[in-house]
Enzyme design. Structure first.
Site, mmCIF file in Angstrom:
data_model
loop_
_atom_site.group_PDB
_atom_site.id
_atom_site.type_symbol
_atom_site.label_atom_id
_atom_site.label_comp_id
_atom_site.label_asym_id
_atom_site.label_seq_id
_atom_site.Cartn_x
_atom_site.Cartn_y
_atom_site.Cartn_z
ATOM 1 C CG ASP B 409 44.685 37.472 42.876
ATOM 2 O OD1 ASP B 409 43.783 36.946 43.326
ATOM 3 O OD2 ASP B 409 44.796 38.541 42.501
ATOM 4 C CE LYS B 410 38.291 34.603 39.363
ATOM 5 N NZ LYS B 410 37.919 35.546 38.258
ATOM 6 C CE LYS B 568 29.917 48.708 42.226
ATOM 7 N NZ LYS B 568 30.411 50.298 42.451
ATOM 8 C CB THR B 679 40.047 33.767 43.481
ATOM 9 O OG1 THR B 679 39.627 34.933 42.931
ATOM 10 C CG2 THR B 679 39.060 32.609 43.345
ATOM 11 C CG ASP B 826 47.048 39.102 45.482
ATOM 12 O OD1 ASP B 826 46.054 38.248 45.799
ATOM 13 O OD2 ASP B 826 46.761 39.594 44.331
#
Lengths: 341, 1134
Positions: B409-410, B568, B679, B826
């Site tokens: 994962d990032k 947002k 990601t 994840d």
């Protein structure tokens, strides 16, 4: 707050010990050519030395082996193989060229006799042989079918091993110009000390009566000519502690085996000898052979060239391998240096 | 008034089977004619497996379900029933030992569980009954009871929050014991009941709750409460996870609450989550099973050969029944075939030790104890977090040494997930570097790489933007300092807590710009503006964030009555929804920021009229009331609401790379692993991170397979993707022709490729086309992937991550995959991969909980794989091979002996030796080897990652090494047996002329065997700690002492005194000594030669290392004082 946190940190922090961090001080041996090559050479030399010693020791052992199965009609014991002969005796003559220094050991040897057969090997009762009165009367189930006779009387000693005890006997004569003199045979100490003194014991009644009474109520093994308490006249060598019996009870490892029969303490002088054999033991039915052997003994035991040769071969191989590796090592080391450069 | 009550009560509605109805407080409600008390389970938690009376049968049943135990049981039974060469004790004792030890262990664990269950079930709880609080035992709680819980108490069952002692109808809860998240979460009362304060009031409530049947997802719940007031007009309210207090969570910061029990006992979500994860099996385990089958075949064929030869040999009547060994009548009468079968079984029993029961025990112990070294490793301890590595399953230790693909994962894994508000863009103007100069109008513009759009936006726009930042979030303010969450940032007297660090960074950033979020009271958000005035907004709705929509919105009402929607989200999800605002400038800015590796979010708003809002509210309420497909309906409504927005700006938040992330990635790659970054972030950000962590480098050719490339062909997306795929494939494959040598992926100088693929493109590839040709494209993609050194997958949904892992996992080569991640998104990938690693990161503990191993930081992966994984692989592989070897050379002489004992299944060794060989004489050294061996030092392993390639593809458990060990075992068996055989050519071995029998023969073989097998381990051990010395020499000494002892006494319980003084007598013979020494030497000699002639991995590699780096000055590896190995040279030549 921060202190609390520090405590938590301390609590969770792994111990910094050599063990937990897998950093125990360790010796890391490394089979480098520098160590291995000298080891090979040294090992080779030592082995060759031992091998030579063993080889010559073994060669110095003198062995005289006489086969007396009587299978071939020419054999002097052939007449004893006939079915109807009882108390058959036959003689074998042999010549001693060189003095056999005492003590000389006299063995009988059987071929193709499977003392190590599983069913045969378990057919004994060590408790009975140890003199336990209970088992004397009620032998172990292992002894079956040599446990009881037809009238349910216990057999002592029970089992197939005891039942098949070797019962040829030998008398050795020295032949001096037609004059025959008996060579004294010593039967003491032919079995293991621990077997004779601890493992095998005669049953003893409390009132200290003689052996025959102790065996009261038991029958002899089917194949035996006489009961166990009449094996010998010497009370120290009678019953279960008869040394011939003890020797027989130590079952052999391989189908061809020899067992110690007697010791000739004074050795054998050169000359002619004659063995008188009471031929009782049938071996032809299972294609067996019988031999009688006279052998001197060295510190390594009887004659056996195998060990010496094995050591010699192993030592030589070790040295040859060492040489090959040395050549390879020198050759490639040069190349490596060039390569690194 | 802000929540519109919708009466959807319909008495005639068909009751679904998948829902349950609960009568709050067991009061019959007027609306229901038939009061049907449903039967729910009581609140007893049963985590124990056994009871006193079913322990023995159940435990035995479970143990014998294991195939190995069952095999040994069968052998044991055969020994009991059939007359076999060895007594049942020889195999019964080890089996009994193993079973008893396991049973005691499991029984103890179960006893602990019983104790825990008991204390939980009997703990006092307070239940409202007849207007009074009554103390009850926890297990007596029934569904529908109203339970009172005080501060810091744990909820005894799953409760719907009815009322709280807090004014605003909320309560705070930590779910640390459930999912490990220590932050406090807010739960809400049902609005109609939040006013109840006393037991009497609560008890007067007349309501029913309809909710779904229990299900294990902690974060999902749908239900509906119908409140019957005096006016007989029922009111329905929707219930969601925010109303559901879970068993196991703890009440915080709230004096007391009342809740109604809806799920009890084993139906609580906590209990449902107890179910274990699916078992992962390592490649080594699979290899063991294959080898086991080989050995089973050897065993069966040996037995068959033995049986056959026995009957051929016996066909000669002289051999069948010589007079001295006559058969019993019973034996004669048995059918020939039955006899043969019994003989076959006897052989099986005699040779069964070739598959040792102790191997399973040793392997289990090695894994279990070995995992402690991972937990104990202080290099993997993080000072900041205060925690070290965690091993959730010890079954996969060796798998760590076999990894070929790393999926990472990032956010939070490669990066810190520690966000800092760096810059923003308001109405197309860029603001940066405001952190140091944050006064009233201190926002200074700065020339950045995108200077063309720098400037100043109007004050009004600025303030709107900042208000949006302050309002559009789910951040909580913590007044107290007691919180132990990691997400706190001290902002003056405020600590912001949120499940998303981005939000904290944004609120924090707004604060530095003058707008301070001061918290929320009764749905009113307080903001302190630049003039230090307090602005109050009423929070009307939260359109919460989800990873599919990738945005969130709030609807707030100003004091003046104007209603705003602030939204947002990720640029890709905002831009399609925007129709006004300076889109181009902001888009440019967003892209610029993304290239710098910043995480960007766009902010948009729109103003709503009261009418519009009422409509929206109705829609939302409807969707929320839905019992079925609620999430989908909600998403649809959200989608409809968030349209026609006005874009006001964008934010950029920096997420720092984790320390040594780049070094770690580099090390993993030079260890031969392909590292894939998966990601959810967008391409530019992800790419920047990839460059930063050196996954991509400048002379790498990047192939893009993204929606961006195919956007032009909107109509024929699929076709275009496929076209692109073919094109890339051509590029890659063509290149391959030039460099077909570089298949080793090693230090080749050929062009390296990097692939970037995004979620949309991937789903197009994975989606089966009409003609079902998806496999083809999938293959193409895989081929491309296998040629690429680095792969970046961006814009991934959690399930897509798992899909990728699965795709790679299921290729022909079946590579071993590892997935590492920190967040809930994840989890699916962590569960899917062969080895799942969770980071104890900031996004909660879900990944860590579901992982096989949890580590604090990404950098720890390097040591975990390169050092621990490598060592454990070597250890277990050697352990397994050694076990098979030692039992082969144990049993082979026994087989050979059959040729010399008339195939009568005579055991060569005494029964005690047969039993104790694997238990006492040879077990501990190999176990300790399996725990302590370091054939290469840990330092070296970390320093030179390419060593990892040496053990790739299960190298030590392939057929070649297996055959080597097998041949070694056979050779040793031959040497042992025939050495003793030739020695016995003359069984007079002492100078007193006495002869030795068969037990001495066996003892000589056995002595040689024990010494050889232990000395073989001496040769193999490269790391001699005092423990190794102790166990190896100790085992040998024990054997000698035991043999003296065993032969020294007439054992009253033994029927046969076979071994009496055999060992001591053997040692009186010089020949026996010399034979033992000779045979040991001969047995070990080939192995020594192979060892000297083959490469020593450590030193050999060290030399290579020197050769490759001779130019570099950095080489400081001490040259070993030992002479260079000839070994190495061979391996290089060959």
């Amino acid at each position: 707050m921060s202190r609390q946190r520090d405590q938590a940190v301390l609590k969770n922090k792994p111990d910094n010990t050599a063990f937990t961090q897998q950093r125990l001080p360790a010796w890391q041996p490394f089979l480098s050519a520098g160590y291995v090559l000298p080891t090979f050479f040294l090992l080779g030399l030592v082995f060759i030395a031992i091998g030579l010693g063993l080889y010559f020791t073994s060669n110095n052992v003198i062995e005289i082996e006489l086969e007396y199965t009587g299978r071939s009609p020419n054999s002097s014991c052939h007449h004893c193989t006939k079915n109807d002969t009882k108390d058959c005796k036959c003689n074998i003559e042999f010549k001693v060229d060189k003095t056999l220094p005492g003590p000389v050991f006299m063995y009988y040897e059987l071929v193709n006799f499977y003392q190590n057969h599983r069913k045969y090997g378990v057919s004994r009762d060590d408790d009975q042989l140890n003199g336990d009165l209970k088992y004397l009367k009620e032998p172990s189930e292992y002894c079956f079918p040599f446990r009881q006779d037809g009238q349910n009387r216990p057999i002592a000693p029970c089992g197939a091993i005891a039942n098949s005890m070797f019962n040829d006997s030998f008398v050795l004569y020295k032949v001096n110009n037609s004059e025959i003199s008996k060579v004294p045979l010593n039967s003491k100490g032919i079995s293991w000390w621990t077997d004779y003194n601890v493992k095998f014991n005669n049953p003893k009644l409390d009132n200290g009566t003689d052996l025959k009474q102790a065996f009261e109520g038991t029958v002899k093994p089917h194949n035996w000519p006489r009961p166990a308490y009449e094996l010998d006249t010497n009370p120290e060598n009678n019953g279960f502690i008869n040394e011939d019996f003890i020797v027989w009870m130590r079952t052999a490892a391989l189908p061809t085996f020899r067992k110690l029969y007697r010791r000739i303490d004074d050795g054998l002088q050169p000359g002619k000898y004659l063995v008188e054999i009471s031929y009782n033991y049938p071996v032809l039915s299972f294609n067996g052979q019988k031999r009688v052997t006279f052998s001197t003994i060295s510190w390594m035991g009887g004659r056996n060239p195998f060990l010496g040769i094995a050591y010699l071969v192993c030592g030589s191989v070790s040295i040859v391998t060492g040489i090959i590796m040395l050549i390879v090592y020198i050759k490639y080391q040069g190349q490596n240096i060039r390569k690194v450069e | 008034m802000f929540r519109c009550a919708v009466n959807r009560w319909c008495a005639g509605e068909e009751k679904r089977v998948d829902s349950r109805t609960i009568y709050v407080g067991h009061h019959p409600t007027p609306e229901i004619e038939a009061f049907l008390p449903q039967n729910f389970c009581d609140n007893r938690i049963v985590s124990s497996k056994y009871t006193y009376w079913n322990f023995i049968p159940k435990n035995l049943f479970e143990q014998f379900r294991r195939i190995a135990n069952f095999y040994f049981l069968i052998i044991f039974l055969v020994q009991v029933i059939v007359d076999t060469p060895t007594s049942p004790v020889t195999s019964g004792l080890p089996l009994f030992f193993v079973i008893i030890v396991t049973a005691i262990k499991q029984g103890y664990e179960d006893w602990l569980r019983h104790k825990a269950d008991h204390s939980v079930n009997k703990s006092p709880v307070y239940v409202v009954n007849g207007g009074k609080i009554v103390e009850k035992q926890s297990e007596k709680i029934q569904v529908g009871d109203i339970v009172c819980v005080k501060e810091d108490e744990t909820f005894p069952c799953d409760l719907i929050l009815l009322s709280s002692s807090r004014e605003d109808g909320t309560c705070y809860v930590t779910t640390a014991s459930l999912d490990g998240e220590s932050s406090q979460k807010t739960y809400f009362t049902v609005p109609d009941t939040s006013a109840f304060r006393t037991e009497m009031e609560v008890d007067s409530l007349s309501a029913t709750i309809e909710c779904e049947q229990p299900q294990p997802d902690l974060y999902k719940f749908v239900g509906r409460i119908h409140v019957f007031s005096d006016k007989q007009e029922p009111v329905a309210r929707s219930l969601g996870p925010e109303n559901l207090l879970l068993r196991g969570a703890t009440l915080k910061n709230t004096d007391k609450i009342y809740g109604v029990a809806i799920y009890t006992g084993m139906e609580t979500k906590m209990a449902l989550n107890y179910q274990g994860k699916s078992q992962k099996r390592s490649v080594v385990e699979k290899s063991i099973n294959v080898f086991l089958i080989v050995y089973l075949c050897i065993l069966v064929s040996k037995s068959l050969i033995g049986t056959m030869l026995k009957y051929i040999w016996q066909s000669d009547p002289a051999n069948d029944e010589p007079w001295y060994s006559s058969k019993t009548g019973k034996e004669k009468n048995i059918n020939q075939l039955v006899k043969m079968f019994i003989d076959f079984l006897s052989y099986m029993v005699l040779f069964n030790f070739i598959i040792p029961v102790s191997m399973y025990v040793t392997v289990e112990m090695q894994k279990f104890l070995g995992s402690y070294f991972i937990t104990w490793d202080k290099d993997m301890y993080d000072e900041h977090l205060g925690e070290g590595a965690l091993v959730n399953t010890s079954d996969l230790n060796e798998e760590l040494g076999q990894i070929q693909y790393v999926f990472t994962d990032k956010t939070g894994t490669l990066t810190e997930n520690n966000m800092e508000f760096i810059e923003c863009c308001i109405d197309g103007f860029k603001y940066k570097n405001f952190v140091d100069s944050c006064v009233v109008d201190g926002i200074s513009s700065n020339d950045g790489p995108c200077s063309s759009i720098c400037g100043m936006a109007g004050k009004e726009k600025e303030e709107l933007f900042l208000r949006a930042l302050c309002l559009c979030h789910t951040v909580q303010v913590k007044e107290e300092d007691k919180v132990d969450g990691l997400l706190k940032q001290h902002g003056g007297s405020y600590t912001y807590i949120s499940s998303s660090p981005d939000e904290v960074a944004l609120v924090q950033g707004a604060k530095t710009l003058g707008f301070t979020f001061q918290g929320m009271e009764n749905n009113r958000m307080k903001i302190q503006n630049r003039e230090t005035e307090i602005e109050i907004y009423e929070l009307l709705q939260i359109l919460s964030f989800d990873p599919v929509r990738r945005r969130m919105s709030v609807i707030v009402k100003e004091n003046s009555g104007r209603i705003f929607l602030f939204c947002k989200g990720a640029d890709s999800s905002i831009f399609p929804k925007v129709n006004t605002g300076k889109q181009e400038e902001i888009r440019l800015h967003v892209e610029c920021s993304a290239v710098d590796g910043l995480r960007t979010l766009c902010v948009a708003y729109k103003e709503l009229t009261q009418d519009e809002y009422d409509q929206i509210s109705t829609q939302l309420q409807e969707a929320k009331m839905a019992l079925k497909d609620r999430d989908k309906k909600l998403a649809d409504v959200y989608d409809k609401i968030e349209i026609d927005l006005h874009l006001i700006g964008a934010t950029a938040v920096e997420d720092k790379l984790q320390e040594q992330a780049a070094e770690t990635v580099e090390a993993l790659r030079s260890a031969g692993m392909s590292v894939w970054v998966l990601t959810g972030d967008k391409m530019e950000t992800a790419m920047a991170t990839c460059y930063a962590c050196r996954l991509f480098h400048t002379n790498m050719k990047l192939l893009e397979l993204t929606t961006k490339n195919i956007q032009e062909f909107k109509a024929r997306n699929e076709a275009k993707v496929h076209e692109l795929l073919l094109e890339l494939h051509k590029v890659v494959v063509q290149d391959k022709k030039y460099s077909s040598v570089s298949q080793l992926r090693s230090w080749s100088t050929t062009q390296e490729f990097g692939l970037i693929i995004d979620g949309a493109a991937l789903s197009l590839i994975m989606k089966p086309t009409q003609d079902g040709s998806t496999g083809n494209y999938k293959d193409l993609l895989l081929q491309i992937c296998q040629r690429c050194t680095a792969i970046l997958c961006c814009r991934m949904a959690p399930l897509q991550k798992a899909q990728i892992v699965k795709m790679v996992k299921n290729t022909k080569e079946h590579p071993i995959t590892l997935a590492i991640g920190d967040g809930a998104n994840d989890v699916s990938m962590v569960l899917e991969a062969h080895v799942g690693i969770g980071l104890k990161g900031k996004e909660g503990r879900q990944a860590a909980r579901n992982s096989d191993y949890a580590i604090p930081k990404f950098k720890h992966l390097q040591k975990l794989l390169l050092a621990h994984g490598h060592l454990y692989y070597i250890r277990i592989a050697h352990l397994v091979q050694y076990f098979f070897y030692k039992n082969l050379c144990f049993i082979f002489p026994q087989f050979l002996y059959q040729f010399y004992c008339g195939f009568s299944q005579q055991p060569l060794y005494d029964a005690t030796y047969l039993t104790f060989y694997n238990i006492c004489f040879t077990s501990l050294p190999i176990l300790l080897y399996g725990l302590l061996e370091q054939h290469i030092s840990i330092e070296m392993l970390k320093k030179d990652p390419s060593l990892y390639r040496n053990i790739a593809n299960n190298a030590l458990l392939q057929w070649k090494p297996f055959l080597y060990w097998t041949f070694l075992g056979l050779f040793n068996g031959l040497v042992f047996f025939f050495g003793a055989y030739f020695l016995y050519d003359n069984s007079t071995l002492t100078d007193n002329g006495q002869v030795y029998g068969n037990w001495t023969f066996g003892t000589i073989v056995f002595t040689v065997l024990v010494f050889t097998v232990n000395l073989k381990l001496v040769l193999d051990t490269q790391y001699w700690t005092w423990i190794n010395h102790f166990v190896i020499w100790g085992s040998l000494a024990f054997f000698v002492i035991f043999s003296f002892f065993w032969g020294g006494i007439i054992w009253p319980f033994l029927k046969q005194q076979r071994m009496y003084f055999v060992f001591a007598q053997m040692l009186t013979s010089v020949s026996a000594w010399l034979t033992i020494i000779l045979l040991i030497t001969v047995s070990l000699m080939p192995d020594v030669m192979v060892k000297v002639l083959s490469k020593h991995p450590d030193k050999g590699r060290l030399q290579k290392y020197l050769v490759y780096n001779k130019a570099a000055d950095t080489v400081s590896t001490p040259r070993s004082p030992v002479e260079p190995l000839l070994a190495r040279s061979f391996s290089i030549e060959s």
